[in-house]
Design a protein around this motif. Structure first.
Motif, PDB file in Angstrom:
ATOM      1  N   LEU A  32      10.999  54.491   0.596  1.00 13.52           N
ATOM      2  CA  LEU A  32      11.868  53.342   0.854  1.00 13.52           C
ATOM      3  C   LEU A  32      11.093  52.150   1.409  1.00 13.52           C
ATOM      4  O   LEU A  32      11.370  51.002   1.057  1.00 13.52           O
ATOM      5  CB  LEU A  32      12.993  53.737   1.807  1.00 13.52           C
ATOM      6  N   ILE A  33      10.106  52.410   2.257  1.00 19.94           N
ATOM      7  CA  ILE A  33       9.281  51.323   2.795  1.00 19.94           C
ATOM      8  C   ILE A  33       8.472  50.668   1.677  1.00 19.94           C
ATOM      9  O   ILE A  33       8.401  49.437   1.588  1.00 19.94           O
ATOM     10  CB  ILE A  33       8.360  51.843   3.922  1.00 19.94           C
ATOM     11  N   LEU A  34       7.880  51.482   0.807  1.00 23.42           N
ATOM     12  CA  LEU A  34       7.114  50.914  -0.304  1.00 23.42           C
ATOM     13  C   LEU A  34       8.016  50.159  -1.271  1.00 23.42           C
ATOM     14  O   LEU A  34       7.623  49.121  -1.804  1.00 23.42           O
ATOM     15  CB  LEU A  34       6.364  52.024  -1.039  1.00 23.42           C
ATOM     16  N   LEU A  35       9.227  50.656  -1.477  1.00 27.52           N
ATOM     17  CA  LEU A  35      10.176  49.954  -2.334  1.00 27.52           C
ATOM     18  C   LEU A  35      10.549  48.600  -1.732  1.00 27.52           C
ATOM     19  O   LEU A  35      10.593  47.595  -2.430  1.00 27.52           O
ATOM     20  CB  LEU A  35      11.432  50.804  -2.537  1.00 27.52           C
ATOM     21  N   LEU A  36      10.783  48.573  -0.447  1.00 26.05           N
ATOM     22  CA  LEU A  36      11.130  47.333   0.225  1.00 26.05           C
ATOM     23  C   LEU A  36       9.985  46.326   0.189  1.00 26.05           C
ATOM     24  O   LEU A  36      10.184  45.152  -0.101  1.00 26.05           O
ATOM     25  CB  LEU A  36      11.537  47.622   1.676  1.00 26.05           C
ATOM     26  N   LEU A  37       8.766  46.787   0.459  1.00 22.06           N
ATOM     27  CA  LEU A  37       7.609  45.890   0.421  1.00 22.06           C
ATOM     28  C   LEU A  37       7.358  45.368  -0.986  1.00 22.06           C
ATOM     29  O   LEU A  37       6.979  44.210  -1.167  1.00 22.06           O
ATOM     30  CB  LEU A  37       6.368  46.602   0.952  1.00 22.06           C
ATOM     31  N   GLY A  38       7.562  46.203  -1.984  1.00 20.43           N
ATOM     32  CA  GLY A  38       7.393  45.755  -3.357  1.00 20.43           C
ATOM     33  C   GLY A  38       8.472  44.775  -3.784  1.00 20.43           C
ATOM     34  O   GLY A  38       8.218  43.857  -4.562  1.00 20.43           O
ATOM     35  N   ALA A  39       9.680  44.938  -3.261  1.00 16.93           N
ATOM     36  CA  ALA A  39      10.783  44.060  -3.644  1.00 16.93           C
ATOM     37  C   ALA A  39      10.611  42.650  -3.081  1.00 16.93           C
ATOM     38  O   ALA A  39      11.014  41.686  -3.716  1.00 16.93           O
ATOM     39  CB  ALA A  39      12.109  44.656  -3.157  1.00 16.93           C
ATOM     40  N   VAL A  40      10.010  42.538  -1.911  1.00 15.03           N
ATOM     41  CA  VAL A  40       9.818  41.210  -1.327  1.00 15.03           C
ATOM     42  C   VAL A  40       8.516  40.566  -1.799  1.00 15.03           C
ATOM     43  O   VAL A  40       8.225  39.441  -1.445  1.00 15.03           O
ATOM     44  CB  VAL A  40       9.864  41.240   0.216  1.00 15.03           C
ATOM     45  N   GLY A  41       7.730  41.300  -2.602  1.00 12.03           N
ATOM     46  CA  GLY A  41       6.517  40.742  -3.168  1.00 12.03           C
ATOM     47  C   GLY A  41       5.323  40.770  -2.244  1.00 12.03           C
ATOM     48  O   GLY A  41       4.352  40.076  -2.458  1.00 12.03           O
ATOM     49  N   ARG A  42       5.385  41.564  -1.217  1.00 12.38           N
ATOM     50  CA  ARG A  42       4.266  41.628  -0.279  1.00 12.38           C
ATOM     51  C   ARG A  42       3.243  42.645  -0.776  1.00 12.38           C
ATOM     52  O   ARG A  42       3.551  43.815  -0.940  1.00 12.38           O
ATOM     53  CB  ARG A  42       4.770  42.043   1.093  1.00 12.38           C
ATOM     54  N   PRO A  43       1.997  42.213  -0.992  1.00 16.53           N
ATOM     55  CA  PRO A  43       0.978  43.164  -1.448  1.00 16.53           C
ATOM     56  C   PRO A  43       0.519  44.069  -0.308  1.00 16.53           C
ATOM     57  O   PRO A  43       0.440  43.653   0.845  1.00 16.53           O
ATOM     58  CB  PRO A  43      -0.160  42.279  -1.922  1.00 16.53           C
ATOM     59  N   LEU A  44       0.264  45.305  -0.645  1.00 16.47           N
ATOM     60  CA  LEU A  44      -0.216  46.274   0.331  1.00 16.47           C
ATOM     61  C   LEU A  44      -1.349  47.040  -0.324  1.00 16.47           C
ATOM     62  O   LEU A  44      -1.171  47.597  -1.396  1.00 16.47           O
ATOM     63  CB  LEU A  44       0.905  47.219   0.757  1.00 16.47           C
ATOM     64  N   ALA A  45      -2.507  47.055   0.289  1.00  8.85           N
ATOM     65  CA  ALA A  45      -3.711  47.717  -0.233  1.00  8.85           C
ATOM     66  C   ALA A  45      -4.105  47.150  -1.589  1.00  8.85           C
ATOM     67  O   ALA A  45      -4.539  47.863  -2.473  1.00  8.85           O
ATOM     68  CB  ALA A  45      -3.513  49.221  -0.303  1.00  8.85           C
ATOM     69  N   GLY A  46      -3.910  45.847  -1.769  1.00 13.62           N
ATOM     70  CA  GLY A  46      -4.330  45.200  -2.981  1.00 13.62           C
ATOM     71  C   GLY A  46      -3.388  45.337  -4.158  1.00 13.62           C
ATOM     72  O   GLY A  46      -3.667  44.867  -5.248  1.00 13.62           O
ATOM     73  N   ARG A  47      -2.251  45.987  -3.961  1.00 12.39           N
ATOM     74  CA  ARG A  47      -1.296  46.200  -5.055  1.00 12.39           C
ATOM     75  C   ARG A  47       0.026  45.547  -4.694  1.00 12.39           C
ATOM     76  O   ARG A  47       0.515  45.683  -3.587  1.00 12.39           O
ATOM     77  CB  ARG A  47      -1.084  47.689  -5.305  1.00 12.39           C
ATOM     78  N   LYS A  48       0.599  44.867  -5.662  1.00 15.38           N
ATOM     79  CA  LYS A  48       1.886  44.225  -5.440  1.00 15.38           C
ATOM     80  C   LYS A  48       3.039  45.144  -5.834  1.00 15.38           C
ATOM     81  O   LYS A  48       4.119  45.052  -5.293  1.00 15.38           O
ATOM     82  CB  LYS A  48       1.954  42.934  -6.240  1.00 15.38           C
ATOM     83  N   TRP A  49       2.802  46.061  -6.787  1.00 20.15           N
ATOM     84  CA  TRP A  49       3.837  47.013  -7.226  1.00 20.15           C
ATOM     85  C   TRP A  49       3.332  48.422  -6.992  1.00 20.15           C
ATOM     86  O   TRP A  49       2.137  48.684  -6.967  1.00 20.15           O
ATOM     87  CB  TRP A  49       4.143  46.809  -8.706  1.00 20.15           C
ATOM     88  N   TYR A  50       4.226  49.336  -6.803  1.00 17.28           N
ATOM     89  CA  TYR A  50       3.864  50.723  -6.469  1.00 17.28           C
ATOM     90  C   TYR A  50       4.335  51.702  -7.526  1.00 17.28           C
ATOM     91  O   TYR A  50       4.458  52.868  -7.263  1.00 17.28           O
ATOM     92  CB  TYR A  50       4.465  51.100  -5.121  1.00 17.28           C
ATOM     93  N   TYR A  51       4.593  51.225  -8.708  1.00 18.81           N
ATOM     94  CA  TYR A  51       5.021  52.113  -9.793  1.00 18.81           C
ATOM     95  C   TYR A  51       4.275  51.796 -11.054  1.00 18.81           C
ATOM     96  O   TYR A  51       3.538  50.861 -11.150  1.00 18.81           O
ATOM     97  CB  TYR A  51       6.521  52.019 -10.019  1.00 18.81           C
TER      98      TYR A  51
END
Length: 51
Positions: A32-51
């Motif tokens: 759910l945290i990764l889904l939320l971060l991906g939905a707001v467009g915030r990159p995490l570890a160099g990736r903007k999407w997690y799927y």
């Protein structure tokens, strides 16, 4: 990850095995945290999407 977390959570509750419920709840929260971060467009570890 979210679906796997839900499945493990349900299996853990049905069989009364607490470690499966714990792993399922952790996977659910992380998904759910990764889904939320991906939905707001915030990159995490160099990736903007997690799927």
């Amino acid at each position: 990850m979210i679906i796997l977390g839900i499945i493990l959570l349900l299996v853990g509750w049905i069989t009364h095995i607490s470690i499966i419920s714990t792993v399922g709840s952790i996977l659910l929260v992380v998904g759910l945290i990764l889904l939320l971060l991906g939905a707001v467009g915030r990159p995490l570890a160099g990736r903007k999407w997690y799927y």
